[in-house]
Scaffold this active site. Structure first.
Site, mmCIF file in Angstrom:
data_model
loop_
_atom_site.group_PDB
_atom_site.id
_atom_site.type_symbol
_atom_site.label_atom_id
_atom_site.label_comp_id
_atom_site.label_asym_id
_atom_site.label_seq_id
_atom_site.Cartn_x
_atom_site.Cartn_y
_atom_site.Cartn_z
ATOM 1 N N CYS A 87 12.244 -0.352 -0.122
ATOM 2 C CA CYS A 87 12.020 1.086 -0.293
ATOM 3 C C CYS A 87 13.194 1.834 0.197
ATOM 4 O O CYS A 87 13.217 2.791 -0.345
ATOM 5 C CB CYS A 87 10.545 1.250 0.387
ATOM 6 S SG CYS A 87 10.347 0.098 1.733
ATOM 7 N N HIS A 94 9.582 1.820 -7.052
ATOM 8 C CA HIS A 94 9.224 2.877 -6.189
ATOM 9 C C HIS A 94 9.185 4.076 -7.323
ATOM 10 O O HIS A 94 10.169 4.280 -7.724
ATOM 11 C CB HIS A 94 10.395 3.014 -5.027
ATOM 12 C CG HIS A 94 10.272 1.892 -4.165
ATOM 13 N ND1 HIS A 94 10.959 1.055 -4.409
ATOM 14 C CD2 HIS A 94 9.360 1.442 -3.226
ATOM 15 C CE1 HIS A 94 10.923 -0.310 -3.307
ATOM 16 N NE2 HIS A 94 9.912 0.270 -2.673
ATOM 17 N N HIS A 100 4.917 2.614 -3.651
ATOM 18 C CA HIS A 100 5.572 0.903 -3.789
ATOM 19 C C HIS A 100 4.548 0.173 -4.605
ATOM 20 O O HIS A 100 3.351 0.056 -4.137
ATOM 21 C CB HIS A 100 5.617 0.622 -2.550
ATOM 22 C CG HIS A 100 6.094 1.355 -1.125
ATOM 23 N ND1 HIS A 100 7.282 0.771 -0.518
ATOM 24 C CD2 HIS A 100 5.688 2.317 -0.361
ATOM 25 C CE1 HIS A 100 7.516 1.775 0.581
ATOM 26 N NE2 HIS A 100 6.590 2.707 0.493
ATOM 27 N N LYS A 145 -3.417 0.494 0.530
ATOM 28 C CA LYS A 145 -2.870 -0.018 -0.500
ATOM 29 C C LYS A 145 -4.149 -0.835 -1.710
ATOM 30 O O LYS A 145 -5.047 -1.024 -1.035
ATOM 31 C CB LYS A 145 -1.873 -1.134 -0.338
ATOM 32 C CG LYS A 145 -2.208 -2.178 0.799
ATOM 33 C CD LYS A 145 -1.307 -3.250 0.924
ATOM 34 C CE LYS A 145 -1.737 -4.353 1.948
ATOM 35 N NZ LYS A 145 -0.759 -5.165 2.326
ATOM 36 N N ASP A 153 9.702 -5.217 -8.051
ATOM 37 C CA ASP A 153 9.386 -4.193 -7.078
ATOM 38 C C ASP A 153 9.747 -2.768 -8.094
ATOM 39 O O ASP A 153 10.492 -2.817 -8.706
ATOM 40 C CB ASP A 153 10.319 -4.062 -5.876
ATOM 41 C CG ASP A 153 9.541 -3.260 -4.547
ATOM 42 O OD1 ASP A 153 8.594 -2.887 -4.888
ATOM 43 O OD2 ASP A 153 10.274 -3.097 -3.467
#
Length: 568
Positions: free
Chosen positions: A267, A318, A447, A399, A316
């Site tokens: 991140c 963002h 995220h 989350k 991943d």
RNA sequence: GCCACUUUAGCUCAGUAGGUAGAGCACUUCCUUGGUAAGGAAGAGGUCGGCGGUUCGAUUCCGCUAGGUGGCUCCA
């Protein structure tokens, strides 16, 4: 008729009674039924080992044969406390029960226990009990408390059912990715470098194929792929908050008096890219994807095959956006995740969890509650059921977790989306964009990962498919089996023709007989076996065997290529 | 990290009342050229996880240490 839960729970009681009869100074805690059996937690001076199971089981068997009734009784707090005299864990549990609530006890023979129930009417209804394993378990699940000894057991109507349960477990172990990973030559783990995966050619083929699959999905969904450094300075980790909240899990190194850390998360890198120039509200939402390699110094006892490692790559991304865009972005992500999981057949055995504010957190509570509500709303928008896990969020935000189950029934968090107001804030990495009002604003960051980590997801896939990967994902899609050396030349020309079409194809040029080649290719779960010999060469055909289908007979190479292309 | 167990050939496992080890598969070589799930023979391969202790002698017993397994805690 007693339910299986009642039988398991009652078996737990008799296990507790048996352990007290067999050993001295036994403190009992609790023993619930589980999804596949039961357990019971004890504290006693003797270290229980599987060698003790025989005599405990014999005592349980004796107690079941007595066929005594389980008698429920509602008692006062004082009566219960008197009954539990000397049982410190039970007394502690008693103090948990709120005033005004009924306190019940169950008595079977000379053994009484505080318990909510329900139980079987008579002990003979339990059936057969087998103790499976013993493990440590913190009292109340808190690592600051004493570790108790937990005995796990299963219950069956008769010995045959017990045998069947054990046979099923053996069968499941054959799907274990740690076993199949070695058997299929996908990867290995080095004892000198715990938690780091060495990907072999076949495993890496699956890895890149999966990565390419995800890349296509990401492009369609408006992501841009980036890559950020593996090593980043302490100063950055201090600003991001990781130094305070995550340092114990970071691999730290030093060069010329400056401290660096191998990134445990991607991140900060994404925000560094965002911050590299002035941003407009028109740039939002900005979706930056990264197959970023992360290293986390996980405690040794938590490592598990390639499911839980110290070096891994997340799919991943963002998403940097405004607060108004959160719900739509979360919903968009949920749709993507459902779409991907469906491709692997995971649409049904998927558990969604919403994790809320933990004790160790940054940011104020009202911001947290607002963020939690946004996630819940997005779930509803794309018709996803979820369960709430209080206090299980990351330190920077709540989350959603998407959990998949391995061959032995253990859950693994794979996909996730986490909401983060903190990292882009002025106190952290100070991300800013210019709004329509001409003023600077802080964006929100999401995220998110669909697969989670490639390592863990592949581990799940290995077990899900039991090593028999679908055609598109198979490291070796086709193996050519020449019936003898005389057919080697033709075998290679067939190989070249298939390879030219982009298929992953090999020739078995060993001196084995055809039967042995077929057996090997079958054991290695190659989707297509192509047998070629003089008879095929003479007329330009190949003989096709499909995994799970057997001999499909002879066909022209063009016909085979057409058939295979339909499978991609 | 915590509790218990565990570690013998590349893999799966035997074994030694303490006297330095064995099988199957895999591997190498040779013979066999065989049309739909294991052709035959020979060979190579191990300081029995590492360090220390007890002992005339330790792979075996004891201690420590590392890895693994099953859980717990924590996490993708």
């Amino acid at each position: 008729m007693a339910t299986i839960e009642e039988r398991r729970h009652s078996a737990a009681h008799l296990t507790a009674r048996a352990v007290q009869n067999v050993f001295e100074d036994v403190q009992v805690d609790i023993g619930p039924a589980t999804s596949d059996g039961f357990y019971y937690d004890f504290d006693l001076p003797h270290r229980i080992t599987p060698e003790d199971f025989g005599k405990i089981e014999a005592e349980i068997k004796r107690l079941i044969a007595l066929d005594e009734p389980f008698v429920r009784k509602v008692v006062t707090r004082e009566e219960c406390a008197k009954m539990l005299e000397g049982q410190t864990y039970k007394l502690d549990r008693l103090s948990d029960i709120p005033e005004g609530e009924d306190i019940s006890t169950y008595t079977v023979g000379d053994y009484a226990e505080m318990c909510r129930g329900p139980h079987v009417a008579h002990s003979s209804e339990i059936g057969v009990v087998k103790l499976m394993r013993v493990a440590g378990s913190y009292y109340r699940g808190d690592e600051h408390n004493k570790m108790l000894q937990r005995i796990y057991g299963i219950v069956g109507t008769d010995q045959a059912e017990i045998d069947a349960i054990i046979a099923r477990e053996e069968e499941a172990k054959r799907r274990d990715h740690r076993r199949l990973g070695v058997e299929l030559d996908l990867f290995h783990l080095d004892p000198e470098d715990p938690g780091q995966v060495f990907w072999h050619p076949k495993g890496w083929s699956i890895y890149v194929t999966l990565q390419e699959y995800m890349r296509k999905k990401l492009v369609k969904d408006g992501y841009q792929e980036v890559n950020t450094p593996a090593l980043m300075p302490r100063s950055l980790w201090e600003r991001s908050g990781h130094w305070d909240h995550y340092k114990q899990n970071m691999f730290i190194t030093e060069s010329e008096k400056r401290i660096f850390a191998v990134k445990p998360m991607n991140c900060p890198g994404a925000l560094e890219i965002f911050n590299s120039r002035m941003r407009s509200y028109k740039d939002l939402p900005l979706r930056l994807a990264e197959f970023g390699h992360c290293a986390r110094n996980e405690p040794s006892g938590t490592l598990h095959g390639i499911m839980r490692v110290r070096g891994f790559v997340q799919d991943d991304a963002h998403i940097i956006c405004t607060e108004e865009q959160i719900e739509e972005e979360v919903a968009k992500f949920c749709r993507l995740l459902k779409d991907v999981y469906k491709d692997f057949g995971f649409d049904k055995n998927l558990v969604v969890k919403l994790s809320t504010m933990p004790e160790d957190h940054v940011g104020d509570e009202s911001t947290w509650r607002h963020a939690e509500a946004s996630l819940a709303a997005a779930c509803k928008a794309c018709e996803m059921d979820y369960e709430i896990q209080p206090g299980e969020g990351a330190f920077y935000g709540p989350k959603l977790e998407f959990t998949l189950i391995d061959a032995l029934g253990r859950p693994w968090q794979c996909g996730t989306i986490q909401l983060d107001y903190q990292l882009p804030s002025a106190e952290r990495l100070n991300a800013e964009y210019i709004g329509p009002d001409g003023q600077k604003h802080h964006p929100v960051m999401l995220h998110r990962a669909v697969l989670g980590s490639l390592e863990r997801f592949i581990g799940i896939l290995i077990e899900h498919y039991a090593g028999a990967f679908p055609f598109w994902l198979s490291p070796e899609q086709i193996r050519i089996l020449p019936v003898s050396d005389k057919a080697l030349g033709y075998a290679h020309s067939v190989r070249d023709a298939l390879a030219a079409e982009g298929f992953r194809v090999e020739v078995d040029s060993s001196a084995e007989k055809l039967g042995a080649k077929i057996r090997l290719a079958t054991v290695e779960k190659v989707p297509y076996q192509i047998v070629v010999g003089p008879r095929d060469e003479a007329v330009g055909t190949v003989s096709v065997r499909a995994r799970g289908e057997g001999d499909l007979g002879a066909m022209k190479i063009e016909e085979l290529i057409g058939k295979l292309k339909k499978e991609i």
